[in-house]
Design a protein around this motif. Sequence first.
Motif, mmCIF file in Angstrom:
data_model
loop_
_atom_site.group_PDB
_atom_site.id
_atom_site.type_symbol
_atom_site.label_atom_id
_atom_site.label_comp_id
_atom_site.label_asym_id
_atom_site.label_seq_id
_atom_site.Cartn_x
_atom_site.Cartn_y
_atom_site.Cartn_z
ATOM 1 N N LEU A 222 63.456 -63.303 -3.848
ATOM 2 C CA LEU A 222 64.773 -63.787 -3.446
ATOM 3 C C LEU A 222 65.720 -62.633 -3.081
ATOM 4 C CD1 LEU A 222 66.386 -66.397 -3.099
ATOM 5 C CD2 LEU A 222 66.998 -66.299 -5.511
ATOM 6 N N LYS B 97 64.150 -72.243 -2.484
ATOM 7 C CA LYS B 97 65.445 -71.565 -2.530
ATOM 8 C C LYS B 97 65.504 -70.478 -1.451
ATOM 9 C CE LYS B 97 66.939 -71.367 -6.925
ATOM 10 N NZ LYS B 97 66.840 -70.726 -8.252
ATOM 11 N N LYS B 98 64.406 -69.717 -1.344
ATOM 12 C CA LYS B 98 64.351 -68.627 -0.372
ATOM 13 C C LYS B 98 64.528 -69.149 1.054
ATOM 14 C CE LYS B 98 60.473 -66.378 -0.953
ATOM 15 N NZ LYS B 98 59.063 -66.258 -1.426
ATOM 16 N N ILE C 59 58.083 -65.289 4.680
ATOM 17 C CA ILE C 59 58.604 -65.157 3.312
ATOM 18 C C ILE C 59 57.614 -65.775 2.335
ATOM 19 C CG2 ILE C 59 61.019 -64.933 3.967
ATOM 20 C CD1 ILE C 59 61.365 -67.951 3.491
ATOM 21 N N ILE D 271 61.090 -71.511 -6.209
ATOM 22 C CA ILE D 271 61.589 -70.231 -5.684
ATOM 23 C C ILE D 271 61.463 -70.200 -4.159
ATOM 24 C CG2 ILE D 271 61.210 -67.717 -5.677
ATOM 25 C CD1 ILE D 271 60.053 -68.083 -8.573
ATOM 26 N N ASN D 272 60.315 -70.655 -3.655
ATOM 27 C CA ASN D 272 60.104 -70.640 -2.201
ATOM 28 C C ASN D 272 61.115 -71.521 -1.471
ATOM 29 O OD1 ASN D 272 58.005 -68.776 -2.113
ATOM 30 N ND2 ASN D 272 56.424 -70.329 -2.441
ATOM 31 N N CYS E 192 61.941 -53.974 2.652
ATOM 32 C CA CYS E 192 61.814 -55.428 2.526
ATOM 33 C C CYS E 192 60.813 -55.854 3.596
ATOM 34 C CB CYS E 192 63.149 -56.118 2.769
ATOM 35 S SG CYS E 192 64.381 -55.777 1.509
ATOM 36 N N THR F 14 57.386 -62.103 -1.423
ATOM 37 C CA THR F 14 58.699 -61.655 -0.974
ATOM 38 C C THR F 14 59.767 -62.362 -1.809
ATOM 39 O OG1 THR F 14 57.849 -61.243 1.233
ATOM 40 C CG2 THR F 14 60.212 -61.462 1.037
ATOM 41 N N ILE G 254 65.267 -61.669 0.420
ATOM 42 C CA ILE G 254 65.820 -62.716 1.297
ATOM 43 C C ILE G 254 67.338 -62.564 1.380
ATOM 44 C CG2 ILE G 254 66.007 -65.213 1.653
ATOM 45 C CD1 ILE G 254 63.083 -64.214 1.585
ATOM 46 N N GLU G 255 67.950 -62.286 0.239
ATOM 47 C CA GLU G 255 69.411 -62.142 0.238
ATOM 48 C C GLU G 255 69.855 -60.906 1.026
ATOM 49 O OE1 GLU G 255 70.063 -62.812 -3.902
ATOM 50 O OE2 GLU G 255 70.326 -64.970 -3.560
#
Length: 362
Positions: free
Chosen positions: A344, A271-272, A338, A268-269, A7, A342, A347-348
Amino acid sequence: MKENRVCNFNAGPAALPLPVLEEIKDSFLNFNGSGMSVTEISHRSKWFDDVINDAVARTKRLLNLDDRFRVLFIQGGASLQFCMIPMNFLGQGQSADYVNTGTWSAKAIKEVQIQGKTANVVASSEDKDFSYIPGNIPFNSDAVYAHITSNNTIKGTQWAEFPDTKGVPLVSDMSSDIMSRPFDVNPFGLIYAGAQKNIGPAGVCMAIIREDMLEKVPDSLPSMLKYTTFSKKDSMYNTPPCFAIYTIQLVLKWLEDTVGGLEKMDGINRKKADVLYSIIDSGDFYRGTAETGSRSLMNVTFRLPSEELEKKFIQTALENDLGGLKGHRSVGGCRASIYNATGLEAIETLADFMKTFEKENG
Ligand SMILES: *Cc1c(COP(=O)(O)O)cnc(C)c1O
């Protein structure tokens, strides 16, 4: 030696979308049926023409650029732009406004001063260690342009909304957030971005210039330092960085065709970033370094209770295949970059790691 991919939270050069890397790998020995690699073909060939034209066309569609805007590819990184901007736009007795939001803004300002020209620093967040984006800025109506850094990669701050300069062309260093969100391009005279954060590999800088800015460029400058040279010759006055432009083309294709454009990417960004900031805000163990309203969606900067724990955090993360979490050498601490590539899931994975690390060390 690692067998797997990690990652990747590097600040730049940074992660690229996996499908892009795979396409590069698959087509590397025989590009588009040419029997040659993309790094072996002429930049004047039909094959490369298609690449650069598609990169420009996709940029225009993604950012909603009308015919006043030219998309250029220039070597020398964002750092050369710091110098080209005053060189091309600022004549005798003229001045430009600059907002100082950290290292990169300061470097841009320095390049104006080296040329003996005037940069009015109309706002700065230095008083609070660059932890916020200034508001209510007194821009000068006679400034030739107003320069901002849209995302501050090192301090983890970002302009949520762009300032109203009352008609003075905005110039922005968007190296670390270009193509991460939609925005209105109309106030901008120039947008530039070193590719290696959000849109490609190192070696090329994207410059989007509005035609009225081209009129300010003096003939007397060296050819390779004039925006007009790049504009007249469609970025091919000399050999362009072909491989870097090819990679940008693939990244933009991924963004447009797979992700579905900048609105989607922005969603998406957000949320990340939200996943990481909620952990940071959930207790006292992690502490965000940027003020809440100025937080970057691209670079999440934070501290732990001690430098010792920060070192352990970065090291333990690395052992768990989470790379690039060390803060910039000038500020220390931790930073998760991020960018678009990169996902989700990464990130999780980081979020789970952060929770576990806190439990074991908090
Ligand atoms: C990385 C970075 C730069 C420097 O870019 P180079 O391409 O290395 O010159 C400039 N501005 C910002 C905002 C950056 O993140």
